[in-house]
Design a protein around this motif. Structure first.
Motif, mmCIF file in Angstrom:
data_model
loop_
_atom_site.group_PDB
_atom_site.id
_atom_site.type_symbol
_atom_site.label_atom_id
_atom_site.label_comp_id
_atom_site.label_asym_id
_atom_site.label_seq_id
_atom_site.Cartn_x
_atom_site.Cartn_y
_atom_site.Cartn_z
ATOM 1 N N GLU A 117 0.821 -1.214 0.000
ATOM 2 C CA GLU A 117 0.000 0.000 0.000
ATOM 3 C C GLU A 117 0.853 1.261 0.000
ATOM 4 O O GLU A 117 0.529 2.250 -0.686
ATOM 5 N N TYR A 118 1.959 1.245 0.754
ATOM 6 C CA TYR A 118 2.793 2.439 0.891
ATOM 7 C C TYR A 118 4.070 2.364 0.057
ATOM 8 O O TYR A 118 4.954 3.212 0.204
ATOM 9 N N HIS A 119 4.177 1.337 -0.789
ATOM 10 C CA HIS A 119 5.325 1.188 -1.693
ATOM 11 C C HIS A 119 6.642 1.258 -0.921
ATOM 12 O O HIS A 119 7.568 1.997 -1.302
ATOM 13 N N LEU A 120 6.726 0.492 0.147
ATOM 14 C CA LEU A 120 7.925 0.471 0.981
ATOM 15 C C LEU A 120 8.923 -0.548 0.441
ATOM 16 O O LEU A 120 8.542 -1.643 0.029
ATOM 17 N N LYS A 121 10.178 -0.158 0.467
ATOM 18 C CA LYS A 121 11.241 -1.047 -0.007
ATOM 19 C C LYS A 121 11.691 -1.948 1.149
ATOM 20 O O LYS A 121 12.452 -1.527 2.011
ATOM 21 N N THR A 122 11.180 -3.155 1.188
ATOM 22 C CA THR A 122 11.533 -4.089 2.251
ATOM 23 C C THR A 122 12.422 -5.195 1.692
ATOM 24 O O THR A 122 12.508 -5.398 0.484
ATOM 25 N N GLY A 123 13.066 -5.921 2.595
ATOM 26 C CA GLY A 123 13.950 -7.008 2.187
ATOM 27 C C GLY A 123 13.448 -8.347 2.672
ATOM 28 O O GLY A 123 12.249 -8.617 2.628
ATOM 29 N N ASN A 124 14.363 -9.147 3.205
ATOM 30 C CA ASN A 124 14.026 -10.526 3.559
ATOM 31 C C ASN A 124 13.828 -10.723 5.057
ATOM 32 O O ASN A 124 13.746 -11.846 5.528
ATOM 33 N N GLU A 125 13.717 -9.634 5.824
ATOM 34 C CA GLU A 125 13.648 -9.776 7.285
ATOM 35 C C GLU A 125 12.352 -9.197 7.838
ATOM 36 O O GLU A 125 11.895 -8.139 7.417
ATOM 37 N N ILE A 126 11.768 -9.914 8.803
ATOM 38 C CA ILE A 126 10.693 -9.388 9.636
ATOM 39 C C ILE A 126 11.146 -9.562 11.088
ATOM 40 O O ILE A 126 11.563 -10.655 11.480
ATOM 41 N N GLN A 127 11.056 -8.480 11.852
ATOM 42 C CA GLN A 127 11.473 -8.557 13.253
ATOM 43 C C GLN A 127 10.245 -8.569 14.175
ATOM 44 O O GLN A 127 9.312 -7.789 13.979
ATOM 45 N N ILE A 128 10.266 -9.472 15.150
ATOM 46 C CA ILE A 128 9.193 -9.542 16.148
ATOM 47 C C ILE A 128 9.735 -9.075 17.492
ATOM 48 O O ILE A 128 10.791 -9.506 17.942
ATOM 49 N N ASP A 129 8.994 -8.181 18.103
ATOM 50 C CA ASP A 129 9.347 -7.658 19.423
ATOM 51 C C ASP A 129 8.331 -8.190 20.426
ATOM 52 O O ASP A 129 7.129 -7.933 20.282
ATOM 53 N N CYS A 130 8.797 -8.954 21.421
ATOM 54 C CA CYS A 130 7.879 -9.516 22.412
ATOM 55 C C CYS A 130 8.622 -9.743 23.719
ATOM 56 O O CYS A 130 9.730 -10.287 23.728
ATOM 57 N N ASP A 131 8.008 -9.345 24.809
ATOM 58 C CA ASP A 131 8.579 -9.592 26.131
ATOM 59 C C ASP A 131 8.040 -10.919 26.656
ATOM 60 O O ASP A 131 7.296 -10.971 27.634
ATOM 61 N N TRP A 132 8.445 -12.007 25.963
ATOM 62 C CA TRP A 132 7.930 -13.317 26.334
ATOM 63 C C TRP A 132 8.482 -13.749 27.688
ATOM 64 O O TRP A 132 9.508 -13.233 28.159
ATOM 65 N N THR A 133 7.788 -14.683 28.329
ATOM 66 C CA THR A 133 8.165 -15.162 29.658
ATOM 67 C C THR A 133 8.306 -16.680 29.635
ATOM 68 O O THR A 133 8.053 -17.331 28.618
ATOM 69 N N ALA A 134 8.662 -17.246 30.784
ATOM 70 C CA ALA A 134 8.789 -18.708 30.895
ATOM 71 C C ALA A 134 7.462 -19.387 30.573
ATOM 72 O O ALA A 134 7.436 -20.476 29.990
ATOM 73 N N GLY A 135 6.346 -18.726 30.916
ATOM 74 C CA GLY A 135 5.032 -19.318 30.686
ATOM 75 C C GLY A 135 4.581 -19.295 29.241
ATOM 76 O O GLY A 135 3.732 -20.102 28.835
#
Length: 323
Positions: A119-137
């Motif tokens: 939609e925004y004609h963004l030049k992206t590559g081969n990476e997607i980054q996920i940000d999450c403060d995951w826990t033991a559970g």
């Protein structure tokens, strides 16, 4: 000969203690993609050809997965940098999640990333980054989600790594990715009464990362803070944040300085877009160049090579700062 040996020892000591030059870029964490002249200048000078751009958050609302604060784009957002889509997933999104829901979540996230990219004609590559403060559970379901996202997208999936996830790696586990981004900030909560700088306390960081060299994933990039805020405390000792304040904002005739980074309000009124009462206190937390250099020197002894991603690209934080 003895003098020559001494000179070599001194040269070695100085060389080992010197801050190396690291390639760097920024996180972009605003909902509306736009760049003013200071932000564009800072981004153009960045030596890593990427901009890590938050696309949206994911949360669970009334038992359903919801994208939150999805990006929009202004015409001023023009850059030759490759955009790395970054998605923040709340820990509660992963609580009691089924295998089918993991598949649905991974597919939905990838499709929305692709939709916004097109939609925004963004030049992206081969990476997607996920940000999450995951826990033991939530670790097992989170790791399954990362694998599923890699499968459905065919992309390289990377993720952020918080300090406690390094220190407590036996409990929180090692994510199934080839690259992690070490978040060297948020060393404590700004909403707790403390004399420490909650954005970055270098001593706390060093204790959490004392054995980072033993972390199984060796491809580590480093995220460093350049943001600031003011912590407002009311008469009931309740706290709230006002973003992007600095010590110079305390130079106000209606404020009484308590120390160099804290002041008490002497008169009710609107300050920084907020109505604040007499007697409220404001504590400024910001990060100095010396603190950042201390962290970099510490990490250089433990991580062979790393790039730096500064959080975040904002004219309030990049103006007059040398990288």
């Amino acid at each position: 000969m003895k003098i020559l040996k001494i000179l070599w020892v001194l040269f070695f000591i100085v060389s080992c203690s010197k801050k190396e030059g690291h390639l760097y870029t920024f996180y972009y964490w605003k909902t509306n993609l736009k760049l003013d002249k200071d932000e564009k200048k800072a981004l153009d000078r960045a030596t890593v050809p990427c901009l890590y751009t938050r696309f949206f958050d994911v949360d669970k609302v009334d038992g359903k997965f919801q994208p939150v604060a999805v990006i929009t784009k202004d015409q001023s957002f023009q850059t030759d940098k490759e955009i790395v889509p970054t998605v923040f997933v709340t820990n509660q999104t992963l609580l009691n999640i089924s295998s089918e829901e993991i598949k649905f979540l991974a597919g939905s996230i990838y499709h929305l990333v692709q939709k916004k990219t097109d939609e925004y004609h963004l030049k992206t590559g081969n990476e997607i980054q996920i940000d999450c403060d995951w826990t033991a559970g939530t670790r097992n379901d989170y790791f399954r989600f990362l694998k599923e996202l890699k499968r459905v997208s065919g992309k390289e999936i990377t993720c952020t790594l918080r300090l406690h996830q390094v220190k407590d790696k036996k409990q929180t586990g090692i994510p199934p990715v080839e690259k992690v981004y070490l978040m060297c900030y948020s060393t404590s909560s700004p909403l707790e009464k403390s004399d420490k700088n909650s954005i970055l306390d270098v001593a706390v960081l060093k204790s959490y990362l004392s054995k980072i060299e033993e972390y199984p994933i060796k491809n580590i990039e480093v995220a460093l803070p350049i943001y600031s805020w003011g912590i407002v405390t009311n008469h009931l000792e309740k706290h709230r944040l006002i973003n992007a304040l600095s010590e110079k904002d305390l130079n106000n005739p209606n404020f009484k300085k308590i120390n160099e980074n804290e002041a008490e309000i002497l008169k009710d009124g609107f300050y920084f877009g907020n109505y604040l009462n007499k007697g409220f206190r404001i504590k400024i937390e910001e990060i100095s160049t010396e603190q950042l250099e201390d962290v970099i020197l510490f990490l250089q002894k433990k991580i062979p090579h790393f790039n730096i991603i500064y959080y975040q690209l904002d004219s309030k934080f990049v103006f007059d700062r040398k990288f």
